[in-house]
Design an enzyme around this catalytic site. Sequence first.
Site, short mmCIF file in Angstrom:
data_model
loop_
_atom_site.label_atom_id
_atom_site.label_comp_id
_atom_site.label_asym_id
_atom_site.label_seq_id
_atom_site.Cartn_x
_atom_site.Cartn_y
_atom_site.Cartn_z
N ARG A 46 0.80 -1.22 0.00
CA ARG A 46 0.00 0.00 0.00
C ARG A 46 0.84 1.28 0.00
O ARG A 46 0.57 2.20 -0.76
CB ARG A 46 -0.91 -0.01 1.24
CG ARG A 46 -2.02 1.02 1.21
CD ARG A 46 -2.76 1.06 2.55
NE ARG A 46 -3.37 -0.19 2.92
CZ ARG A 46 -4.58 -0.60 2.53
NH1 ARG A 46 -5.32 0.18 1.78
NH2 ARG A 46 -5.05 -1.77 2.91
N CYS A 85 -27.38 -0.02 -6.45
CA CYS A 85 -28.62 0.03 -5.68
C CYS A 85 -28.39 -0.58 -4.30
O CYS A 85 -28.99 -1.60 -3.95
CB CYS A 85 -29.72 -0.70 -6.42
SG CYS A 85 -29.92 -0.08 -8.09
N TYR A 96 -5.05 -1.62 -3.48
CA TYR A 96 -6.25 -2.26 -2.95
C TYR A 96 -7.49 -1.49 -3.40
O TYR A 96 -8.35 -1.15 -2.58
CB TYR A 96 -6.19 -2.34 -1.42
CG TYR A 96 -4.96 -3.04 -0.90
CD1 TYR A 96 -4.85 -4.42 -0.97
CD2 TYR A 96 -3.91 -2.33 -0.35
CE1 TYR A 96 -3.72 -5.08 -0.50
CE2 TYR A 96 -2.77 -2.97 0.11
CZ TYR A 96 -2.69 -4.33 0.04
OH TYR A 96 -1.57 -4.97 0.51
C1 LIG Z 1 -0.43 -7.91 2.15
C2 LIG Z 1 0.92 -8.29 2.52
C3 LIG Z 1 1.96 -7.36 2.45
C4 LIG Z 1 1.76 -5.92 2.08
O1 LIG Z 1 1.03 -5.25 3.05
P1 LIG Z 1 0.79 -3.66 2.91
O2 LIG Z 1 -0.10 -3.33 4.05
O3 LIG Z 1 0.12 -3.45 1.58
O4 LIG Z 1 2.10 -2.99 2.98
C5 LIG Z 1 3.24 -7.80 2.74
N1 LIG Z 1 3.48 -9.09 3.09
C6 LIG Z 1 2.48 -10.01 3.17
C7 LIG Z 1 2.81 -11.40 3.57
C8 LIG Z 1 1.19 -9.63 2.90
O5 LIG Z 1 0.21 -10.55 3.00
#
Ligand SMILES: *Cc1c(COP(=O)(O)O)cnc(C)c1O
Length: 406
Positions: A277, A352, A382
């Site tokens: 993210r 809706c 996301y």
């Molecule tokens: C989703 C995930 C990430 C990334 O998480 P962010 O919150 O998007 O930084 C990293 N490692 C694993 C194992 C994940 O499942």
Amino acid sequence: MTDAVRRHVAALAPEALPAYVYDLAALRAHAAAVRAALPARVELYYAAKANPEAPVLAALRAAVDGYEVSSGGELAHVRQAVPDAPLAFGGPGKTPAEIVAALDAGVHRWHVESEQELYRLAAALTDRPDAAVDVLLRVNLPVGAGALDTVALAMGGRPTPFGLDPDRAEACARLLTDPLGPFGPLLPRLRLRGVHAHLASGLAAAEQLAVAGQIVEWSARTARRHGFALAEVNVGGGMAVDYADPRARFDWTAFGEGLAKLLERHPGPTLRIEPGRALTAYCGWYATEVLDVKQSHGEDFAVVRGGTHHLRTPATRGHDQPFAVLPVDAWPHPWPRPAVTTGRATLAGQLCTPKDVLAHAAPAARGLRTADRVLFAMAGAYAWNISHHEFLMHPRPGFHYLGEDG
Ligand SMILES: *Cc1c(COP(=O)(O)O)cnc(C)c1O
């Protein structure tokens, strides 16, 4: 909003909306700044599940050491989008077919999520005498960032389907270090390199550092106890992104400095992080137009083209998606132009269901009129890929990648 995005959206026809618009030049600059803030002995992987669009993956290539993939689908897709990039393969519930595909693809790192997975992996290796794999044990470690001035924060150590409890991780470490055990003949090809942990999301730099320190301490103790060389520790992703403040950024400088200190205390292993993210959230915009503005029992509602079936992020997280308005002055119709009357409006989509809300009673909607354009910010992670596209059968958005040839 960057100028490139504003100009691009202003030039789109209404029928071209909604559209996801990515500023890849901004993404490259952001990722390069993140990389520059990290010590050399920290590897930066991108968690592809945050946004696996091929141009996004390619734009990150110069700044990242590799990509974390969590399914056979992501594995095949990322391989194709960035063919030379190292991949770390994680995720619970790896199927036998995915295990074989990942071995054949020669993934760089394997995040083992359970003892059974380790047995399946060993069985697959037995069938493929040419294959070899480097594994990290994913551990669900109880740690705290409680030494900080905020309230004590406990992460990991809760029941989840992810990773191994510490005692089970130790059981796996025993299997992977015992030449006389069931995996003995395989050990030259089934190599234990270290530990992986991804324990929380939404942590600020100081909290991330406290957690990372405890993961590394535990890994070093465990490696000593089982007599293996700790080559790597992956301390995960989850760096904070604040949707209430689109200008705020995770403090990568402080984080990098803290990791450098941690590495001084632990001269052995390479560290790895795998944010998703915090790398891509800021580079994406969901651009649309206001179809209608109406008053309902004293409140204003602006209905936009599209909705949460394209941008589910605010509905899943329970936040208001930040947005900017791009005014469109032309109004070609003979009837009155509906506009916001109360100084704030709820921005809803076309679905809706009362859950199709992108922003509630937003003051930024002051003066908003039908046909004005709205650009939802922080839609680069996301967002499209977690949304329920088929619900109500509205058309899909367009996808525009600005600054693709860096
Ligand atoms: C989703 C995930 C990430 C990334 O998480 P962010 O919150 O998007 O930084 C990293 N490692 C694993 C194992 C994940 O499942």
